[in-house]
Structures are given as C-alpha cells and as structure tokens.
Scaffold this active site. Structure first.
Site, mmCIF file in Angstrom:
data_model
loop_
_atom_site.group_PDB
_atom_site.id
_atom_site.type_symbol
_atom_site.label_atom_id
_atom_site.label_comp_id
_atom_site.label_asym_id
_atom_site.label_seq_id
_atom_site.Cartn_x
_atom_site.Cartn_y
_atom_site.Cartn_z
ATOM 1 N N GLY A 296 10.091 -5.230 4.194
ATOM 2 C CA GLY A 296 8.968 -5.673 5.016
ATOM 3 C C GLY A 296 8.459 -7.006 4.544
ATOM 4 O O GLY A 296 8.573 -7.362 3.385
ATOM 5 N N GLY B 247 5.244 -10.032 5.563
ATOM 6 C CA GLY B 247 4.102 -10.309 6.425
ATOM 7 C C GLY B 247 3.120 -11.208 5.739
ATOM 8 O O GLY B 247 3.405 -11.779 4.695
ATOM 9 N N GLY C 6 2.447 -10.524 2.038
ATOM 10 C CA GLY C 6 3.449 -10.741 1.002
ATOM 11 C C GLY C 6 4.757 -10.082 1.406
ATOM 12 O O GLY C 6 5.085 -10.028 2.583
ATOM 13 N N LYS D 287 5.213 -3.669 -3.512
ATOM 14 C CA LYS D 287 4.603 -4.745 -2.741
ATOM 15 C C LYS D 287 4.227 -5.899 -3.656
ATOM 16 O O LYS D 287 3.504 -5.737 -4.625
ATOM 17 C CB LYS D 287 3.365 -4.248 -2.011
ATOM 18 C CG LYS D 287 2.825 -5.272 -1.029
ATOM 19 C CD LYS D 287 1.860 -4.683 -0.057
ATOM 20 C CE LYS D 287 0.445 -4.854 -0.588
ATOM 21 N NZ LYS D 287 -0.542 -4.398 0.386
ATOM 22 N N ASP E 209 -7.923 -3.097 8.275
ATOM 23 C CA ASP E 209 -6.758 -3.636 8.967
ATOM 24 C C ASP E 209 -5.949 -2.497 9.573
ATOM 25 O O ASP E 209 -4.747 -2.389 9.374
ATOM 26 C CB ASP E 209 -5.908 -4.461 7.991
ATOM 27 C CG ASP E 209 -5.000 -5.438 8.719
ATOM 28 O OD1 ASP E 209 -5.174 -5.617 9.943
ATOM 29 O OD2 ASP E 209 -4.115 -6.018 8.067
#
Ligand SMILES: *[C@@H]1O[C@H](CO)[C@@H](O)[C@H](O)[C@H]1NC(C)=O
Ligand SMILES: *[C@@H]1O[C@H](CO)[C@@H](O)[C@H](O)[C@H]1NC(C)=O
Ligand SMILES: *[C@@H]1O[C@H](CO)[C@@H](O)[C@H](O)[C@H]1NC(C)=O
Ligand SMILES: *[C@@H]1O[C@H](CO)[C@@H](O)[C@H](O)[C@H]1NC(C)=O
Ligand SMILES: *[C@@H]1O[C@H](CO)[C@@H](O)[C@H](O)[C@H]1NC(C)=O
Ligand SMILES: *[C@@H]1O[C@H](CO)[C@@H](O)[C@H](O)[C@H]1NC(C)=O
Ligand SMILES: *[C@@H]1O[C@H](CO)[C@@H](O)[C@H](O)[C@H]1NC(C)=O
Ligand SMILES: *[C@@H]1O[C@H](CO)[C@@H](O)[C@H](O)[C@H]1NC(C)=O
Ligand SMILES: *[C@@H]1O[C@H](CO)[C@@H](O)[C@H](O)[C@H]1NC(C)=O
Ligand SMILES: *[C@@H]1O[C@H](CO)[C@@H](O)[C@H](O)[C@H]1NC(C)=O
Length: 678
Positions: free
Chosen positions: A364, A366, A369, A385, A482
């Site tokens: 992933g 975005g 990061g 992450k 979010d």
C-alpha cells in the site's frame, strides 16, 4: 549526557588519535625533533637538512632563507630553488635558462647556468630532456660522466616564423636531445652563428635548458619570449656516496636504517634505501621505517569504532526524538495487568522482515507513507507502516496514540503489534489483514457481486461498532478523523477492521471540542469541521455516513463527471433523494437482493449521518445499535414478492422522509427515526 556533546567528544578523540598516528609516521622525516622538517611548503627529509647537525653532509644542505618579500622562507640547494624533495631519490628544482641575446647592432648579453653542488646529484635521464630554442642556434651541455668530460648538444635554424610549427619537427626553430645516464656537474650554454642578424625581428635570442619532459611542449611564441633570467622545472636524482650497496654496506658510513633495504641507483653511482614491505617512513634514519600496517589497522579500527558509535548514537537520538523514553515508561506502567502490549522492534528486525524494504513487499502507498508486508522471525505475517516524518513536538502525542492503540483489543480494529523508534521516522507494525480494503471491493473489483448486501450490512455494522468503541469505550476518546472505505480492511471472511490512525486524535477528557488543523480526505470531510476547525466525534459520524452511501451506490466519493455542486457523493446522493429518484442511484443488485425495509432504514441512517449540523447527527453508538437491529430483523425477500412498480413507490416514500429532513423539517421525521436516533 547530551547527544551532541558525546558526538563532538567522540569526534575530537578520533581526530586527535588519527593525527597522532599520522604524526608518528611523519615525525620520522627529519633526523631529530630539533631539526626543521619543512621549509615553506617543502618537506625536508634526512639526509637533507637545514643545519649542520641535521644533514648528512654539506652537500645535502638546504639553505632555507627568507624570500625577498621576507615572508615565506624558500629552500635552496646551492644556487637552485627546490620545489620538492622525494624520499625515493628525486629532487624537483627550478633551473635557469641559458640565453645568448642580440640587439640590432650586435651582441647584447649571454649567460651560462650551472649546478654548483654537482657531485651527489645526477640529471634524471628518464624525466628530463635538453632543449634549445632559436632560429640561429647551437646549444651545448657540458657535464662529467664517470669523471670524464662529456658534451651533448643540438642545432636549430629557420628562415622565417612561418617555417616553425608548434610542437613538431625538432631542428626547425627548436631542437631536443635525450639525456644519457650518469650526467653530473653540468652547465650549458647557447651560441649563434650569424649574431641573429637574419632572424632578429622575430628571434633575438638563442636559448637552452634542461626541462621535465611532461611539462614542456614547444610553442613558436618562445622564439621571441624566452629571457635569460627565467627558470624551468627539472628533476635531479640523488643517491648516497659513489659506491653500490655491495661495498657501501660493509663500510662505516652506511646509512640505511632498520627494516629497510639498500638498492643501487640506476642513474650513476651510489646507493639508495627503501623501507621493507609493510613499513613506511624515512629509510635513511636508524629507526625511520615504521610498521605502516599497524598504523593502518589502528586507524581503520578506530574509524570502525567511531562509525559504529555514531550509528548507535543516531539510533538513540531517533529513539528519543520519536518519544522512545516516554513510550518505555508508559509501557512499563501499562504492562501491569495487561498481557498484550506493544512490542518495540529493532530497526534490524524490521529490515530483515521486509527484505530491506524491497519494492515487491509494498502492499500500500498513500499520503501517509508506505505499507510493507513483512515476515517476522516467528513466522508471523505483519503489515509494516513507514510513516512520513513526525516532528519532535508531535512525538509525545504519537507515543500516546501508540500506547492507547496498543491497549485496544477490538475485533474490528486492526491490532497494533509494535513499533520501531530507532529510525528517523517511526515504523508501526500491525497485524496483516489479507483481503485488502473495502475501497478495492467497492470500486476496483470487476465483479461487484463479490459483496452481497448481507455482507455490506455486516461491514457497516462492524465498522460502526469499532468507531463507537473508539469514541466511548477507549479513555480518553479517540477520534479516528479519516474514516473512509480505503481505511476499512477486510479479513478472510470479510470481517471489517478499521485501520490507519495516523491522523487520529485523542480528545482530552475535559474538552469536548478540539481545535485542530483540518485534516482528512476530501469527499469524506465533515463540512461543519471544515468551517469551524472544531473536531468532534460527530466528524467521524459524517465520514461514516459517506461510507454507507458508498456501500449503497458503489459510486466514487468524488467524481468530476457529476455537476459541480454534486461532485461529492454525499451531495449527489442527497440531491437524488430530494428529487425522489433514490432508486436510480442504488446499485442494481442491492435492489435485487436487498430487503425493502432494510434498505429504507439503511438510507435513513446514512442520511442522518450526513446532517450538516454535527449535533443533529446521531452518535456512533446510536448508529451501531440501529445497524445491528437492522441485521437481526427478519428478511423479507423483496423482488420475489413485489413488483417493480411497488418497489419504486416504497423507495419514494423513504426518499420523502429523507428529503424532508434535509430541508430541516425535523418534526416531520418518521417516528422510528426519533425512537432510534434520540
Ligand atoms: C643562504 O642563502 C642566503 C641568500 O642567498 C645567503 O646570504 C647565505 O649566505 C646562504 N647561507 C649559507 C650557509 O650558504
Ligand atoms: C626570516 O624571517 C623571519 C620573520 O620575518 C625572521 O624571524 C627570521 O630571522 C628571518 N630569517 C632569516 C635567515 O633572515
Ligand atoms: C613531491 O614528490 C612526491 C614524491 O614524488 C610526490 O608524491 C608529491 O606530490 C610531490 N609534491 C609536490 C608539491 O610536488
Ligand atoms: C646593444 O647592446 C649593447 C650591449 O648591451 C649596447 O651597448 C648597445 O647600446 C645596444 N644597442 C642598442 C641599439 O640597443
Ligand atoms: C658577431 O658579432 C661579433 C662581435 O659581437 C663579431 O665579431 C662577429 O664577426 C659577428 N659575426 C657575424 C657573422 O656577424
Ligand atoms: C603537451 O602536449 C601533449 C600532447 O598534445 C599534452 O598531452 C600535454 O598535456 C602537453 N603538456 C603541457 C605541459 O602543455
Ligand atoms: C627578468 O628580467 C627582466 C628584465 O631584464 C625583468 O623585467 C623580469 O622581471 C625578470 N624576471 C624575473 C623572473 O626575475
Ligand atoms: C657527496 O659527494 C662528495 C663528493 O664526491 C662525497 O665526498 C660525499 O661523500 C657525497 N656525500 C654523500 C652523502 O653521498
Ligand atoms: C623492525 O620492525 C620490528 C617490528 O616492527 C621492530 O620490532 C624492530 O625494532 C624494527 N627494527 C629496527 C631496527 O627498527
Ligand atoms: C522499564 O522497565 C525495564 C525493566 O523492567 C527497565 O530496565 C527500564 O529502565 C524501564 N524503563 C523506564 C523508562 O522506566
């Protein structure tokens, strides 16, 4: 101790030690400490010296006198200026040019340079050549070779400057001669055949000089520009005595020191000394050759130690900057009574788990990061992450969140397993959720039917429960900030897991409102928060409402195809409701699968979440309870029983309710809504 102070101290220690090592080798150049080992820019190694007790004999005396401007001392060997002395037997000097010059009426002046300290120095045969420049010129070099007189020379003529070609053709305008071995005690001069009468206009002088081959190329300009007081670089070879090693070694004056070897000069008589392999220094001194390997080992070892220390210090710095100490304290406190705590991973561990952050491990990417898939040494699969930079002031808050999240153990919230604070940006380690995001299932998978209505309803309910938990069960409350379909992950059996707390905020217990810089994702952003900057739990409720609409319609949250005022999915949806065209905006197979009553109420819930005023939105608790109730209600298959026309009619009824709300007629809202909502 302060990190920088330690670093400076360590660095200085390194510098001083390195200098000591260098000095230990360099100090061996001169005969003893009291001897001058430099004159201006030039190093003076033994057997050379500037005073009586420092040179080997007077032939190696370097006259280090002040220059004419009185500032920089200049080294002279006899009458020539010394540019460099090499311990390997070479001496770079500046030698004068010989000139024989004429004016219109006849002879003007001439000179004849010579090296006045001749015996221990030989003209380097490999590095020099003898050159004459002129168009009416004969040049002769006189030297001794094996104690006999020796001459060499060349002749150069030309009629006009146009005959002369730069850099080519020795004999026209200039000439050169190779130097044979063993030339000592030399002097040289130039003569003219016709007093330069025929060429005087462009060449008034005959010139001659010995010069380093690699530093001289002939140019026709020299015919008019060379003057007798100019100098050119040349190289002398020096050696000790006039006997080869074989004899010298047996005699008293032999000078080669310990751990060195004697070798014969290849240019004339005498011998030289060279340090044995692994040693460096001045072989002409008794203990001048030093084990350079030991010095090297010492410096490289020192270097390694310093680098390692630097790295450790850097890691420690990041650890502190990222709030590592606070985290440690918090973890120490929270460890009591709680089994499951966040683990602090080392940078090394996570590097290994992600194959050094290999591209192939990225799952992933975005604004937050990058997320990598990682395999820990205990075979656990994790998502790692790598966030964007966290500034120092945010560190404590960041740590707070890590601590709070680590204590959250909710089925529908992605579990934080640990973090790593040794890197510049903190790394977070989460449980790995295999099926990806809800966003992918709604918008990217070709077959939208992979998400049946029942599962959508379940995902909505589970997400609502997770948010309710964050808002109420956790203390202090956490606002996710979010909420969006790409932050809802799906487990193997489509169990929802809320993720990404990168922007989440903890609400201080005594404050209901939290003023912050507006953050979030366009299309999901609470319009009230956007206006007032006041962050409340109701902002999450709004965003969740948008997710519900996504689940209903399968449409993009922002779309430039739609009219300007309906760019956002929420506005688009509400506009359709207002125009009683809900049916058109629902995804087809929801209409096919869904239960009329369920969909009707689902729409109601979504609409209430999208209220413009935060206080008119339900709480996450209310939303979760309603959705849960909805799931448990008995299903009434819709399409099978009722005709299409009826469906539309029923939906229109629901739409009326919703649009009445939008228009602000609260009192007209349906009873059920009031019962659940307030
Ligand atoms: C060194 O050179 C200076 C200047 O040329 C000269 O005056 C002096 O006598 C020289 N010293 C010796 C010991 O030859
Ligand atoms: C060279 O100059 C320095 C400083 O200007 C002076 O102290 C020294 O005595 C001078 N040496 C000679 C040999 O003139
Ligand atoms: C002096 O000679 C040594 C050895 O040939 C060389 O390494 C060094 O660069 C030279 N220094 C200068 C200033 O020419
Ligand atoms: C040429 O040089 C000589 C010797 O230096 C001098 O006496 C004479 O005056 C010079 N002639 C001219 C024209 O410069
Ligand atoms: C060159 O000049 C000298 C005197 O300066 C003179 O004796 C000689 O004859 C001249 N030679 C020629 C070829 O002009
Ligand atoms: C002399 O010429 C050669 C070849 O053209 C060139 O490589 C070299 O650098 C020149 N040397 C100098 C001192 O100009
Ligand atoms: C060489 O001599 C000329 C005059 O004859 C003078 O102008 C020049 O400065 C001198 N060059 C050097 C390097 O001494
Ligand atoms: C230098 O040359 C002289 C004269 O040949 C000789 O006596 C002396 O030993 C030599 N010195 C050295 C160090 O070779
Ligand atoms: C030569 O080197 C060895 C080891 O580095 C040392 O022990 C010895 O003293 C040296 N010999 C001399 C004469 O300096
Ligand atoms: C946390 O506890 C460990 C051992 O239980 C201790 O070594 C460490 O110093 C403690 N850290 C802090 C910041 O209190």
């Amino acid at each position: 101790m302060d990190f920088y102070r330690i670093l400076i101290q360590v660095t200085w220690t390194g510098v001083i030690l390195a200098e000591m090592v260098t000095a230990a080798v360099a100090a061996q150049l001169a005969k003893r400490n009291t001897c001058q080992d430099r004159c201006g820019d030039v190093g003076i190694p033994y057997p050379f010296g500037t005073t009586k007790d420092c040179y080997l004999d007077e032939y190696f005396f370097i006259n280090c006198t002040n220059s004419s401007n009185g500032r920089n001392p200049l080294p002279y060997l006899g009458n020539v200026f010394v540019k460099n002395i090499s311990i390997h037997g070479q001496l770079d000097i500046l030698m004068y040019i010989a000139n024989d010059c004429y004016n219109k009426t006849g002879f003007q002046s001439s000179n004849r340079p010579s090296l006045r300290i001749p015996d221990n120095f030989t003209i380097s045969n490999t590095l020099n050549k003898f050159v004459a420049v002129g168009c009416d010129t004969e040049a002769i070099l006189t030297a001794t070779r094996n104690s006999k007189l020796f001459y060499l020379g060349c002749v150069s003529t030309c009629e006009s400057i146009s005959d002369v070609i730069d850099g080519s053709c020795s004999g026209i305008g200039w000439c050169e001669v190779e130097i044979p071995k063993g030339l000592k005690k030399f002097s040289f001069g130039s003569n003219s055949f016709w007093n330069h009468t025929r060429v005087w206009s462009f060449n008034p002088c005959s010139s001659a000089f010995v010069v380093r081959k690699d530093l001289f190329n002939f140019s026709s300009e020299y015919l008019s520009s060379l003057r007798y007081n100019e100098t050119v670089p040349m190289v002398l070879d020096w050696a000790i005595g006039n006997e080869p090693c074989e004899y010298a070694q047996t005699k008293s004056g032999y000078v080669c020191g310990g751990n060195s070897t004697c070798y014969d000069s290849d240019n004339g008589n005498g011998y030289r000394c060279r340090c044995n392999e692994g040693y460096d220094g001045n072989p002409y001194l008794h203990d001048g050759c030093q084990g350079i390997i030991a010095a090297l080992l010492c410096t490289s070892w020192l270097y390694l130690v310093l680098e390692r220390r630097k790295l450790i210090k850097l890691k420690e710095k990041y650890f502190q900057q990222n709030g590592g100490l606070i985290l440690e304290q918090r973890l120490n406190k929270s460890q009591r009574g709680s089994h499951e705590t966040v683990k602090i991973f080392t940078a090394e561990e996570l590097k290994k788990a992600t194959k050094k952050y290999d591209e192939s491990r990225i799952i992933g990417r975005g604004g937050f990061g990058v997320v990598y898939k990682g395999f820990l040494s205990d075979n656990r699969i994790v998502a790692i992450k790598k966030s964007k930079t966290v500034d120092e002031r945010q560190a404590e808050q960041f740590i707070n969140e890590v601590v709070v999240l680590s204590q959250i153990n909710h089925r529908h919230i992605v579990r934080l397993l640990g973090c790593c604070l040794e890197t510049q940006v903190p790394l977070l380690v989460y449980e790995f959720v295999p099926k990806g995001t809800l966003f992918q299932y709604i918008h990217q998978h070709s077959s939208i039917s992979t998400l049946p209505w029942e599962i959508r309803l379940r995902i909505a309910t589970e997400t609502a429960e997770a948010l309710w938990y964050l808002h109420s069960a956790a203390s202090p409350p956490i606002i996710h900030r979010d909420v969006k379909s790409s932050n809802i992950l799906l487990d193997d059996d489509f169990t929802a897991k809320v993720s990404d707390f990168g922007t989440s905020r903890l609400v201080p217990q005594d404050e209901k409102l939290l003023a912050t810089v507006v953050q979030g994702t366009l299309g999901y952003l609470d319009p009230e928060y956007l206006q007032t900057n006041q962050l409340t739990e109701k902002s999450d409720v709004y965003s969740f409402g948008v997710v519900l609409v996504e689940l209903l319609t399968g449409k993009n949250v922002l779309s430039s195809i739609r009219p300007e005022e309906e760019r956002s999915l929420a506005a688009h949806f509400l506009s359709f409701l207002k125009k009683h065209r809900l049916f058109e905006i629902l995804e087809n197979h929801i209409v096919a699968e869904g239960n009329e009553e369920q969909i009707k109420e689902f729409v109601e819930i979504a609409t209430s979440c999208l209220e413009v005023k935060g206080e008119e939105r339900p709480t996450m608790k209310e939303v979760a309870i309603r959705l849960d109730g909805l799931r448990k209600r008995k299903k009434h298959p819709w399409v099978n029983v009722q005709s299409h026309a009826v469906v539309t009619e029923n939906l229109l009824a629901a739409t009326c309710v919703a649009s009445a709300e939008i228009a602000g007629y609260d009192s007209m809202g349906p009873v059920t809504l009031i019962e659940y909502g307030r």
